[in-house]
Design a protein around this motif. Structure first.
Motif, PDB file in Angstrom:
ATOM      1  N   VAL A 573     129.214  54.901  28.994  1.00  0.00           N
ATOM      2  CA  VAL A 573     130.373  54.759  29.945  1.00  0.00           C
ATOM      3  C   VAL A 573     130.709  55.806  30.708  1.00  0.00           C
ATOM      4  O   VAL A 573     130.902  55.489  31.905  1.00  0.00           O
ATOM      5  N   ALA A 574     130.316  57.111  30.248  1.00  0.00           N
ATOM      6  CA  ALA A 574     130.680  58.436  30.984  1.00  0.00           C
ATOM      7  C   ALA A 574     129.912  58.240  32.444  1.00  0.00           C
ATOM      8  O   ALA A 574     130.161  58.516  33.237  1.00  0.00           O
ATOM      9  N   SER A 575     128.411  57.920  32.059  1.00  0.00           N
ATOM     10  CA  SER A 575     127.670  58.096  33.095  1.00  0.00           C
ATOM     11  C   SER A 575     127.925  56.860  34.376  1.00  0.00           C
ATOM     12  O   SER A 575     127.597  57.108  35.485  1.00  0.00           O
ATOM     13  N   VAL A 576     128.643  55.758  33.869  1.00  0.00           N
ATOM     14  CA  VAL A 576     128.907  54.819  34.788  1.00  0.00           C
ATOM     15  C   VAL A 576     130.322  54.767  35.228  1.00  0.00           C
ATOM     16  O   VAL A 576     130.610  54.758  36.363  1.00  0.00           O
ATOM     17  N   GLY A 577     131.244  55.512  34.523  1.00  0.00           N
ATOM     18  CA  GLY A 577     132.472  55.731  34.855  1.00  0.00           C
ATOM     19  C   GLY A 577     133.474  54.714  34.322  1.00  0.00           C
ATOM     20  O   GLY A 577     134.466  54.920  34.137  1.00  0.00           O
ATOM     21  N   ALA A 578     133.042  53.639  33.684  1.00  0.00           N
ATOM     22  CA  ALA A 578     133.715  52.385  33.110  1.00  0.00           C
ATOM     23  C   ALA A 578     132.659  51.683  32.382  1.00  0.00           C
ATOM     24  O   ALA A 578     131.363  51.926  32.276  1.00  0.00           O
ATOM     25  N   ASP A 579     133.136  50.638  31.791  1.00  0.00           N
ATOM     26  CA  ASP A 579     132.198  49.705  31.264  1.00  0.00           C
ATOM     27  C   ASP A 579     131.318  49.135  32.206  1.00  0.00           C
ATOM     28  O   ASP A 579     130.276  48.778  32.081  1.00  0.00           O
ATOM     29  N   VAL A 580     131.904  48.747  33.364  1.00  0.00           N
ATOM     30  CA  VAL A 580     131.227  48.118  34.546  1.00  0.00           C
ATOM     31  C   VAL A 580     131.727  48.858  35.906  1.00  0.00           C
ATOM     32  O   VAL A 580     133.025  48.914  36.009  1.00  0.00           O
ATOM     33  N   ARG A 581     130.769  49.091  36.639  1.00  0.00           N
ATOM     34  CA  ARG A 581     131.374  49.674  37.967  1.00  0.00           C
ATOM     35  C   ARG A 581     130.622  49.090  39.006  1.00  0.00           C
ATOM     36  O   ARG A 581     129.244  48.573  38.986  1.00  0.00           O
ATOM     37  N   ALA A 582     131.228  48.644  40.256  1.00  0.00           N
ATOM     38  CA  ALA A 582     130.671  47.832  41.373  1.00  0.00           C
ATOM     39  C   ALA A 582     130.827  48.779  42.659  1.00  0.00           C
ATOM     40  O   ALA A 582     131.946  49.165  42.715  1.00  0.00           O
ATOM     41  N   ASP A 583     129.869  48.941  43.303  1.00  0.00           N
ATOM     42  CA  ASP A 583     130.081  50.036  44.604  1.00  0.00           C
ATOM     43  C   ASP A 583     129.342  48.922  45.739  1.00  0.00           C
ATOM     44  O   ASP A 583     128.912  48.043  45.743  1.00  0.00           O
ATOM     45  N   GLY A 584     129.414  49.696  46.772  1.00  0.00           N
ATOM     46  CA  GLY A 584     128.795  49.378  48.192  1.00  0.00           C
ATOM     47  C   GLY A 584     129.419  48.024  48.906  1.00  0.00           C
ATOM     48  O   GLY A 584     128.668  47.642  49.541  1.00  0.00           O
ATOM     49  N   ALA A 585     130.698  47.944  48.758  1.00  0.00           N
ATOM     50  CA  ALA A 585     131.520  46.839  49.347  1.00  0.00           C
ATOM     51  C   ALA A 585     132.781  46.990  49.449  1.00  0.00           C
ATOM     52  O   ALA A 585     133.281  47.849  48.921  1.00  0.00           O
ATOM     53  N   LEU A 586     133.455  46.034  50.332  1.00  0.00           N
ATOM     54  CA  LEU A 586     134.763  46.175  50.446  1.00  0.00           C
ATOM     55  C   LEU A 586     135.303  44.827  49.200  1.00  0.00           C
ATOM     56  O   LEU A 586     134.849  43.807  49.527  1.00  0.00           O
ATOM     57  N   PHE A 587     136.331  45.572  48.593  1.00  0.00           N
ATOM     58  CA  PHE A 587     136.815  44.311  47.371  1.00  0.00           C
ATOM     59  C   PHE A 587     138.069  44.106  47.767  1.00  0.00           C
ATOM     60  O   PHE A 587     139.209  45.096  47.567  1.00  0.00           O
ATOM     61  N   ASP A 588     138.438  42.779  48.475  1.00  0.00           N
ATOM     62  CA  ASP A 588     139.963  42.408  48.883  1.00  0.00           C
ATOM     63  C   ASP A 588     140.482  41.976  47.701  1.00  0.00           C
ATOM     64  O   ASP A 588     140.178  41.862  46.388  1.00  0.00           O
ATOM     65  N   ALA A 589     141.581  41.682  47.868  1.00  0.00           N
ATOM     66  CA  ALA A 589     142.659  41.310  46.703  1.00  0.00           C
ATOM     67  C   ALA A 589     142.171  39.927  46.038  1.00  0.00           C
ATOM     68  O   ALA A 589     142.228  39.907  44.677  1.00  0.00           O
ATOM     69  N   LYS A 590     141.612  38.915  46.855  1.00  0.00           N
ATOM     70  CA  LYS A 590     140.913  37.906  46.117  1.00  0.00           C
ATOM     71  C   LYS A 590     139.573  38.200  44.989  1.00  0.00           C
ATOM     72  O   LYS A 590     139.716  37.890  43.977  1.00  0.00           O
ATOM     73  N   ALA A 591     138.984  39.262  45.598  1.00  0.00           N
ATOM     74  CA  ALA A 591     137.888  39.447  44.839  1.00  0.00           C
ATOM     75  C   ALA A 591     138.143  40.272  43.431  1.00  0.00           C
ATOM     76  O   ALA A 591     137.795  39.969  42.512  1.00  0.00           O
ATOM     77  N   VAL A 592     139.142  41.130  43.634  1.00  0.00           N
ATOM     78  CA  VAL A 592     139.812  41.696  42.652  1.00  0.00           C
ATOM     79  C   VAL A 592     140.517  41.001  41.435  1.00  0.00           C
ATOM     80  O   VAL A 592     140.274  40.987  40.381  1.00  0.00           O
ATOM     81  N   ALA A 593     141.000  39.869  42.000  1.00  0.00           N
ATOM     82  CA  ALA A 593     141.694  38.812  40.901  1.00  0.00           C
ATOM     83  C   ALA A 593     140.746  38.002  40.429  1.00  0.00           C
ATOM     84  O   ALA A 593     140.855  37.719  39.181  1.00  0.00           O
ATOM     85  N   ALA A 594     139.591  37.799  41.009  1.00  0.00           N
ATOM     86  CA  ALA A 594     138.600  36.915  40.429  1.00  0.00           C
ATOM     87  C   ALA A 594     137.952  37.693  39.213  1.00  0.00           C
ATOM     88  O   ALA A 594     137.661  37.316  38.142  1.00  0.00           O
TER      89      ALA A 594
END
Length: 900
Positions: A573-594
């Motif tokens: 988890v420390a090497s990722v920063g969380a259980d799951v991490r997503a990078d490399g894109a813009l995450f709008d409110a709709k994507a965050v809610a999903a």
């Protein structure tokens, strides 16, 4: 003529006859121990080989091979005889000869696994203009590559091999084009064909490049193409905001490099393929040492200036990977040694109990033989011969069976079983003399107070040795990669012996209280049972040690397993920063809610990377990257982020800085971030997976506009899962909501750590150790009960003639066993809870967790409860068997034997 059966020799032979069954059981125990002694070295050797093979072959070719870069590429012939006309050595000889020299200078183990070096020189990619006949799919770029042996790697499917290109006297723009062969994939993806000419530049020289041929790789999956993927597959860059950019890299004639010798247009890469299958247990250390030496020496190459050399560094992860595998194996060996030392002591104790049972049952015969003139030396010799007859054939059979199960050539796999076969002989010789009491024997319950002087000295030495060993072990601390550690291995056994001594010293005090209570009651069982347990304990140090070790090893195994699993998960988890991490894109409110609505998701935090600003005061500033996030949401995901970052403190914005900034920007410092007054409110590790580099500042999203950003737009998502939830659903949701996001999963990293054979082997070892210890404890309890059968049966027989019922006699057997088992189990539980702290403090478990920090001891209470229930159930089964055996005692025979 009849044989004399009444002489000394005849009587010695006849001493063996009465207890052949118990002797056979000792032989069976020897067979089992010898089998284990034969299997453990072989299994460990196989585990070592499997882990090394897994680690080395699991590396990508580009990480395993020894590689380096020559910038700029040193074009020219090598020293010595001039190359033949038309030979590629005219351009590559200087580098080729240096690489061959470095290979010859490498250590013998490393040289044995190094393959022939490969060299590829290439230019930087430059914009290219395709002919009008080509339907271009986007912006085109071209890079030239050269390899003196490239024809061995390709099959030309159309066109011709490239010819040498020579620089013209005048402008290169009007010169003949440079021939280049490209892969079929490149031709298809970029709509190029044989004969197409592209206008480009090389080192600011305007040139034309012609596709002279198209090829396919001979072995598409070989390591060669892993190092040169852009030659077989065109590079594509597409941010979906601009036209896609395609880069074609093709081979030119190797001698074409001579036209650019003085321009520095080409940069070179080289690598030595590593024969992964040739790295074994026997040469792994030599290969690692050879790599360290090569990295330190670097590769000497003749420079363009005569008489000078340049040192080219090399890169490979092979040495580190071998070291990590060796470290895992060393830690596994250390843990195995700790787990085996206790049961090994119990095995010796069980052997002693078995021999004691044999000797006690034939005590009258031994006394008679002694009275007929047999010396103690003769008695011991006869007993030793019996031990050899019982032990050595069984040990040889166990070693042979182990060799059939796990073939191998490990010397210890043959020596250890034979040593185990000598244990019965040694114990028979030590305990096989006639009793001091002669024909009548002695009553131990009447002499308990007269035999304690030596015992006190021995017990004090045991406790003192355990204390000294523990002190030395804690003071020394962990030793990385030490493998077998005699001090670490023996300390748990000494501690088990010490607490067993304490149990046997404290238990009589409790029994004295029980005796006082029983004296006032009307029942006879409690009174007699407590009195016999005090005066003539059936289970002595050996059985107490067995129960203590059985429980403590089971608890230790559970604790170490839980600690390693917890540490590996925390590191993943420390090497990722969380259980799951997503990078490399813009995450709008709709994507965050999903993502927040995905199954198994507990918390989601969006993180935004802002433009770099200055942090500091009065001109003493540092360029940092502001990281913007909702502090409360981020704290819910990570737990190490202060939640109170949304409100100003005395007019200043509280911020958290990376650890690399603490020296110049200490906690509590009042500074400015850009134009915002801030106060340093906290710090996190620089590798907390928040910023792109190690110098970042975390700011709450409520201050986004004050940092000059128009609005908060998450460029990273951090997801915390519910306990036990799978990461698969949320990764699928992210892939659907934001297709171009790069998802990193802590569970995948954890699975990779757990997939190592050494890690799996350690888990199996811990489980087997817990089961084996429980079984040994039960065997010791039963053997101790059998060894004390003569004394018990005599007392019970007398009491039966005085009116004691059969059920009451069984109650006396329970009184012999249960108090000491309960006391030893309680002490073993305490010792087992302490030992993981000692083991973690003195053993390097980093290879099993992927991190270098000291682990926090974790206890899995449900698993521990199940283990304890299993251990006690096995001990209860042994008690039940002992009771059933005692039930078959004939009181008439026991009284008759006592009278005789």
């Amino acid at each position: 003529m009849s044989r004399d059966r009444t002489g000394t020799v005849g009587l010695l032979v006849r001493t063996i006859a009465p207890e052949r069954t118990l002797t056979a059981l000792i032989a069976l125990l020897t067979l089992i121990v010898a089998l284990c002694c034969g299997l453990i070295p072989r299994a460990f050797s196989g585990l070592q080989a499997s882990d090394l093979h897994y680690s080395v072959t699991g590396l990508a070719d580009t990480r395993r091979d020894v590689s380096g870069a020559v910038v700029p590429f040193l074009i020219g012939p090598g020293p010595g005889t001039p190359p033949a006309a038309g030979s590629a050595e005219a351009a590559f000889g200087r580098v080729d000869s240096a690489l061959e020299g470095a290979r010859e200078q490498a250590s013998a183990p490393l040289r044995a696994v190094l393959g022939d070096p490969h060299v590829v020189a290439r230019t930087e990619r430059k914009s290219a203009q395709p002919p009008a006949s080509v339907d271009a799919k986007g912006d085109y770029f071209v890079a030239l590559a050269a390899d003196p042996r490239y024809e061995q790697q390709i099959t030309l499917t159309s066109g011709a091999q490239p010819h040498q290109w020579k620089a013209p006297e005048g402008s290169t723009a009007t010169a003949p084009p440079i021939d280049m062969v490209i892969s079929a994939q490149t031709a298809t993806r970029m709509n190029l064909a044989v004969g197409d000419v592209l206008a480009t530049t090389v080192s600011d020289l305007a040139v034309r490049v012609r596709v002279s041929g198209i090829f396919t790789p001979v072995a598409p999956h070989s390591d060669y193409w892993q190092h040169t993927p852009s030659i077989v597959e065109p590079e594509l860059e597409d941010d979906h905001n601009h036209p896609p950019q395609y880069t074609a890299t093709g081979y030119v004639n190797p001698l074409t490099l001579l036209a650019f010798q003085d321009l520095g247009a080409f940069n070179g890469t080289f690598w030595f393929p590593i024969a992964a299958s040739a790295i074994t247990n026997s040469n792994a250390h030599g290969v690692e040492a050879g790599i360290r030496g090569l990295e330190a020496r670097q590769i000497a190459m003749p420079a363009a200036t005569p008489g000078q050399t340049v040192r080219v560094p090399v890169n490979t992860d092979l040495g580190t990977t071998i070291a990590q595998s060796v470290g895992r194996i060393a830690a596994t060996l250390a843990v195995i040694a700790v787990l085996v030392s206790g049961p090994a002591g119990v095995v010796v104790a069980v052997f002693a109990l078995g021999v004691r049972a044999v000797v006690s049952r034939r005590a009258p015969v031994l006394a008679l033989v002694s009275a007929r003139g047999a010396s103690r030396a003769q008695l011991r010799a006869a007993a030793a011969l019996e031990g050899l007859a019982a032990g050595l054939p069984a040990a040889a059979l166990g070693a042979l069976v182990a060799a059939l199960i796990l073939p191998g050539a490990d010397a210890w796999a043959w020596v250890a079983p034979l040593l185990a076969g000598l244990v019965p002989a040694v114990l028979f010789a030590a305990l096989g003399a006639a009793p001091d009491g002669g024909l009548r024997g002695t009553r131990r319950d009447l002499s308990a107070r007269t035999r304690g002087g030596v015992r006190w000295i021995v017990e004090a030495c045991v406790v003192g040795a355990a204390a000294v060993a523990t002190y030395l072990l804690v003071r020394r601390g962990p030793v990385a990669g030490s493998g077998f550690d005699a001090l670490l291995s023996l300390t748990p056994l000494l501690l088990a012996l010490a607490v067993s001594v304490v149990v046997l010293r404290v238990l009589p005090l409790a029994l004295r209280g029980a005796l006082a209570v029983a004296r006032r009651s009307r029942g006879a069982v409690g009174f007699i049972g407590a009195a016999r347990a005090m005066r003539d304990p059936a289970l002595g140090v050996a059985a107490a040690l067995a129960v203590v070790v059985g429980v403590s090893v089971a608890v230790l195994s559970s604790g170490v397993l839980a600690t390693i699993q917890s540490g590996a998960h925390a590191q993943a988890v420390a090497s990722v920063g969380a259980d799951v991490r997503a990078d490399g894109a813009l995450f709008d409110a709709k994507a965050v809610a999903a993502v927040r609505a995905a199954p198994g998701v507990a918390h989601v935090a969006g993180v935004m990377s802002a433009h770099n600003v200055e942090l500091g005061l009065n001109g003493r500033t540092t360029t940092v990257q502001p990281i913007i996030a909702d502090a409360r949401e981020l704290r819910a995901v990570r737990g190490d982020v202060p939640a109170a970052l949304a409100a100003k403190r005395a007019g200043r914005v509280p911020v958290v800085v990376s650890a690399d900034l603490l020296d110049a920007h200490p906690l509590g410092a009042k500074q400015k971030l850009g134009g915002i007054p801030v106060v340093i409110a906290g710090s996190l590790p620089s590798d907390a997976q928040l910023g792109a580099d190690s110098r970042w500042v975390l700011v709450d999203r409520s201050f986004t506009k004050q940092l000059g950003e128009p609005a908060f737009e998450a460029t990273q998502l951090m997801v915390a899962l519910r306990p036990g939830a799978s990461s698969v659903p949320v990764t699928r949701v992210i892939a659907r909501a934001v297709p171009y996001a790069a998802v990193t999963d802590a569970a995948a990293g954890l699975a990779q750590i757990n997939a190592a054979p050494s890690t799996a082997g350690l888990r199996v070892t811990l489980i087997i150790a817990a089961i084996t210890s429980a079984v040994l404890a039960a065997v010791a309890v039963f053997a101790g009960s059998v060894a004390a059968a003569a004394s018990r049966n005599s007392a019970i027989a007398m009491l039966r003639t005085m009116g004691l019922t059969g059920t009451q006699s069984l109650g006396l057997v329970v009184w012999e066993i249960v108090p000491i088992v309960i006391a030893a189990a309680a002490v073993g539980l305490g010792l087992g809870l302490v030992l993981p702290h000692l083991l973690v403090a003195t053993t390097d478990f980093a290879p099993f967790t992927g991190g270098a920090t000291r682990l926090a001891v974790t206890t899995d209470w449900p698993r521990l409860a199940a283990l304890l229930a299993g251990v006690l159930a096995v001990a209860a089964a042994a008690t039940l068997v002992a009771v059933l055996v005692a039930r078959r005692t004939d009181p008439t025979g026991a009284v008759k034997m006592g009278a005789e």
